[in-house]
Design an enzyme around this catalytic site. Structure first.
Site, short mmCIF file in Angstrom:
data_model
loop_
_atom_site.label_atom_id
_atom_site.label_comp_id
_atom_site.label_asym_id
_atom_site.label_seq_id
_atom_site.Cartn_x
_atom_site.Cartn_y
_atom_site.Cartn_z
CB SER A 1 -0.97 0.00 1.18
OG SER A 1 -1.95 -0.99 0.98
N GLY B 1 -16.06 -20.03 -0.25
CA GLY B 1 -15.52 -19.46 0.98
C GLY B 1 -16.58 -18.62 1.67
CE LYS C 1 -8.82 -5.97 6.13
NZ LYS C 1 -9.18 -6.52 4.82
CG ASN D 1 -10.84 -1.48 3.72
OD1 ASN D 1 -11.76 -0.67 3.69
ND2 ASN D 1 -10.24 -1.88 2.62
N GLY E 1 -14.13 -13.38 5.96
CA GLY E 1 -14.29 -11.93 5.91
C GLY E 1 -14.33 -11.38 4.49
P1 NAP Z 1 -10.87 -15.64 6.66
O1 NAP Z 1 -11.86 -14.68 7.18
O2 NAP Z 1 -9.93 -16.30 7.60
O3 NAP Z 1 -11.69 -16.78 5.84
C1 NAP Z 1 -11.01 -17.84 5.23
C2 NAP Z 1 -11.98 -18.65 4.38
O4 NAP Z 1 -11.23 -19.59 3.65
C3 NAP Z 1 -12.99 -19.45 5.18
O5 NAP Z 1 -14.15 -19.61 4.39
C4 NAP Z 1 -12.26 -20.78 5.37
O6 NAP Z 1 -13.14 -21.87 5.53
C5 NAP Z 1 -11.61 -20.92 4.04
N1 NAP Z 1 -10.37 -21.71 4.07
C6 NAP Z 1 -9.23 -21.44 4.72
N2 NAP Z 1 -8.29 -22.37 4.44
C7 NAP Z 1 -8.89 -23.25 3.60
C8 NAP Z 1 -8.45 -24.43 2.95
N3 NAP Z 1 -7.20 -24.90 3.10
N4 NAP Z 1 -9.31 -25.10 2.16
C9 NAP Z 1 -10.57 -24.64 1.99
N5 NAP Z 1 -11.05 -23.54 2.59
C10 NAP Z 1 -10.21 -22.84 3.37
O7 NAP Z 1 -9.93 -14.96 5.55
P2 NAP Z 1 -10.30 -13.75 4.55
O8 NAP Z 1 -9.96 -12.48 5.19
O9 NAP Z 1 -11.68 -13.98 4.03
O10 NAP Z 1 -9.22 -13.97 3.39
C11 NAP Z 1 -9.26 -15.08 2.54
C12 NAP Z 1 -8.24 -14.94 1.42
O11 NAP Z 1 -8.52 -13.80 0.64
C13 NAP Z 1 -6.77 -14.78 1.88
O12 NAP Z 1 -5.98 -15.60 1.07
C14 NAP Z 1 -6.44 -13.35 1.58
O13 NAP Z 1 -5.07 -13.16 1.24
C15 NAP Z 1 -7.32 -13.08 0.37
N6 NAP Z 1 -7.67 -11.64 0.26
C16 NAP Z 1 -7.32 -10.99 -0.92
C17 NAP Z 1 -7.63 -9.66 -1.04
C18 NAP Z 1 -7.26 -8.92 -2.31
O14 NAP Z 1 -7.13 -7.70 -2.27
N7 NAP Z 1 -7.12 -9.59 -3.42
C19 NAP Z 1 -8.31 -8.98 -0.02
C20 NAP Z 1 -8.66 -9.69 1.15
C21 NAP Z 1 -8.34 -11.03 1.27
P3 NAP Z 1 -13.64 -22.36 6.98
O15 NAP Z 1 -14.81 -21.48 7.32
O16 NAP Z 1 -14.00 -23.77 6.76
O17 NAP Z 1 -12.48 -22.17 7.93
#
Ligand code: NAP
Length: 287
Positions: free
Chosen positions: A19, A130, A68, A89, A133
């Site tokens: 950022s 998924g 957040k 955020n 968050g």
């Molecule tokens: P989070 O709130 O921890 O949620 C994680 C989600 O992924 C949950 O649905 C979890 O399922 C699932 N999950 C985790 N590990 C898994 C696996 N090995 N196999 C299958 N499902 C799995 O995380 P988040 O904040 O939503 O972020 C998720 C991803 O998005 C991260 O990789 C992050 O880097 C990416 N992201 C990208 C951006 C961008 O700007 N492109 C922005 C934000 C986030 P359960 O409910 O079963 O635990």
């Protein structure tokens, strides 16, 4: 006279964030005299950091993991979507010194999707993989920006059901459903837009994919919010099967662009921001 303001990011850890680079290059491109700084804020100093934002007259802060959700309680107001998402955020300090909280993640994602794929959300049959968050922020903005059919599929079924209920309550006229991951194989062809929001496939687990795309309908759009690597194994499979692919870097760029606009009141130079981050990642800065 220099009217430069200080903006920044609070997170823990914060060292690898792109950022500061992205925002500072954008200020430079528009010859704005602002500066963007990353601040490493440990969880028990969050409230003090937000107080310091007021005291030091910091114009705006982005907020990342792990702050957040909890930061919502320390700002003066939270906008409607951020309140539903339960996470902020972006914090803007008004000239009167009030702190307003927003969530630009979901809107940033949808803006990137629309800019890159021209999808008609109102006609799309969407599969959201998924229920964390990011899925919640994206789900809220998909519905806000016109989506009518959304199915959530998650490893933990109870979490998918909880998100389904929240999103259905947000937009009653939409059809929001859940499906087990196992059941997807049989009717994957029903979906015209598949959005992956889990960390599966993120470096170093680059071979991992959330589901098989066997049976995907031709011309479907497949989107992945993981952007390290830029082209995940999931998107590579989608491409091999003839889908239109949408990479995760756009979400990061557009959430930043929307924050930039809230901070400065000036239209963000999206192309400059995109090129800056892309160049950095291509040079190997993503590991
Ligand atoms: P989070 O709130 O921890 O949620 C994680 C989600 O992924 C949950 O649905 C979890 O399922 C699932 N999950 C985790 N590990 C898994 C696996 N090995 N196999 C299958 N499902 C799995 O995380 P988040 O904040 O939503 O972020 C998720 C991803 O998005 C991260 O990789 C992050 O880097 C990416 N992201 C990208 C951006 C961008 O700007 N492109 C922005 C934000 C986030 P359960 O409910 O079963 O635990």
């Amino acid at each position: 006279m220099n009217h430069g303001k200080l903006f920044g990011l609070i997170a823990h850890p914060v060292e690898h964030s792109l950022s500061p680079l992205m925002h500072n290059e954008a200020y430079k491109a528009l010859m704005l005299p602002h500066h963007y700084q990353a601040f490493n804020v440990v969880p028990d100093q969050l409230e003090a950091a937000i107080q310091a934002m007021k005291t030091l007259e910091i114009g705006g802060l982005n907020v990342s993991i792990p702050h957040k959700e909890r930061v919502c309680t320390y700002v003066d107001e939270v906008d409607a979507e951020a309140a539903i998402i339960g996470a902020v955020n972006t914090i803007v300090r008004t000239p009167e010194g009030r702190l307003q909280g927003f969530n630009t993640d979901g809107e940033g994602y949808v803006r990137s999707l629309l800019a890159e794929t021209k999808v008609d959300l109102s006609k799309a049959n969407i599969l959201l993989l998924g229920a964390g968050g990011a899925a919640k922020a994206i789900g809220v903005y998909l519905l806000k920006m016109g989506a009518n059919q959304l199915t959530i599929s998650n490893r933990t079924q109870a979490r998918a059901a909880q998100l389904q209920a929240q999103l259905q309550a947000y937009k009653r006229v939409a059809e929001v459903r859940t499906a087990t991951l196992e059941s997807l194989e049989e009717n994957l062809s029903a979906y015209t837009l598949i959005i992956h929001t889990t960390p599966a496939g993120m470096w170093p687990n680059v071979e991992e994919t959330p589901i098989s795309l066997k049976g995907i309908r031709s011309g479907a759009i497949v989107s992945d919010i993981v952007y390290n690597p830029l082209r995940t194994a999931f998107l590579q499979e989608a491409e091999r099967r003839g889908a239109i692919v949408h990479e995760g870097l756009g979400m990061f760029i557009y959430q930043g662009a929307l924050a930039f606009e809230r901070f400065t009141g000036v239209e963000a130079p999206v192309q400059v921001m995109k090129q800056t981050v892309w160049d950095h990642l291509q040079l190997g800065g993503n590991k």
